[in-house]
Write an enzyme that holds these catalytic residues in place. Structure first.
Site, PDB file in Angstrom:
ATOM      1  CE  LYS A  67      -2.572   1.269   3.583  1.00 22.17           C
ATOM      2  NZ  LYS A  67      -3.653   1.218   4.581  1.00 22.17           N
ATOM      3  CG  ASP A 159     -15.286  16.328  15.831  1.00 18.67           C
ATOM      4  OD1 ASP A 159     -14.703  15.416  15.217  1.00 18.67           O
ATOM      5  OD2 ASP A 159     -14.905  17.512  15.813  1.00 18.67           O
TER       6      ASP A 159
END
Length: 329
Positions: A67, A159
């Protein structure tokens, strides 16, 4: 060579497929049946960027892969992704390149799935309430994995930017409506912990994102986001209070995860307090949850074996369902 986009993958490969692929990958890794060289990193000072090359070989599947992930923050000004990624899958018998796969979506999928695998194996079967910390690029996969393995009635999302949390919750409520889980944003980090049976943190925070002393008995906690020795999204109290602590790979977590490195350096815990790799639980060599009151903790920093096994499974399904574009080079 087969080219597979995010849209191609979504047509044929579900989160459930990815979770099973990650379980297989963790089992293979813990059996010592994979080769995972250290990832190579090239700094690009001119662009304040960096490119990472993450290879692995899985003999059992005759699969090789690498990757390629780059971090180029200036790409935003060009209207391009700041973290572009591609996965190259190769034939382990011939060395030929078989496929080029969208690495950004592959990472989201396998990272969500490894948490899903841990949650499936370690969380209480009767879990009803979830908590998710962080709404970045990995958050949607994390949320889907949680509700895929347990029929959660509600997931509370936190968040540091409440507006972003509300937008994320509304979007996920629509996209994941088929799971019939209520997804709500909360303004206070500790509000998300109320009655939470499954807690997942996926942030890059350098300080804890919730109060570990408020985690109830029987909860399962996942630490997904922090991947450097300086990052510490999990509170030290939860590391100390957890009855059992598991890793995706011991080598990776103990070298890279500040969540464990920092309390280790402070002497709050020792390596004897860690129970080992999730793959060992899958193999039956280590016990997972043994009571309804245990607090279990799973920490992941990722491994290229997850990428290779997942990419291999995607490739096989793509061939079966005639998905993707064949390119002759």
């Amino acid at each position: 060579m087969l080219m597979l986009t995010k849209q191609d993958i979504k047509k044929i490969f579900s989160m459930k497929d990815a979770i099973e692929a990650d379980k297989e990958a963790l089992r293979i890794y813990s059996e010592g049946k994979s080769t995972v060289p250290l990832r190579a990193k090239i700094d690009i000072p001119k662009e304040l960027g960096q490119s990472l090359f993450m290879p692995a070989y899985v003999e059992e599947l005759d699969a090789i892969g690498i990757k390629i992930v780059s971090v180029f923050p200036n790409n935003i000004t060009l209207g391009k992704p700041s973290v572009p990624a591609k996965m190259v899958l190769m034939n382990g018998k011939t060395g030929e390149v078989l496929a080029m796969i969208d690495g950004t979506y592959l990472t989201q999928l396998r990272t969500g799935a490894v948490q899903g695998a841990a949650t499936d194996i370690l969380a209480r079967k009767d879990a009803k309430i979830g908590a998710l910390y962080g709404t970045g690029g990995q958050a949607s996969g994390q949320l889907e994995a949680m509700i895929n393995v347990r029929k959660l009635e509600e997931v509370k999302v936190f968040d540091i930017d409440f507006e972003r949390a509300k937008k994320f919750a509304a979007q996920m409520q629509e996209e994941l409506a088929h799971y019939f889980t209520k997804i709500i944003a909360v303004e206070d980090s500790n509000m998300a912990l109320i009655d939470a049976d499954i807690i997942t943190a996926v942030t890059t925070s350098k300080k804890p994102v919730f109060d570990g002393t408020l985690v109830k008995k029987g909860a399962h906690v996942n630490g997904v986001g922090a991947y450097t020795p300086e990052m510490q999204e999990l509170p030290e109290s939860i590391v100390v209070n957890a009855d059992k602590i598991f890793f995706d790979t011991a080598e990776g977590v103990l070298a890279e995860a500040g969540d464990l490195i920092i309390p280790l350096e402070k002497g709050l815990v020792s390596k004897n307090d860690f129970d080992g790799e999730l793959g060992k639980v899958i193999l039956g060599e280590v016990k997972g949850r043994e009571s309804e009151k245990e607090i279990t903790l799973f920490k992941t920093v990722g491994t290229a074996v997850l990428d290779v096994v997942t990419a291999h499974k995607i490739y096989q399904k793509a061939l079966k369902h005639h998905v993707g574009q064949h390119v002759e080079i």
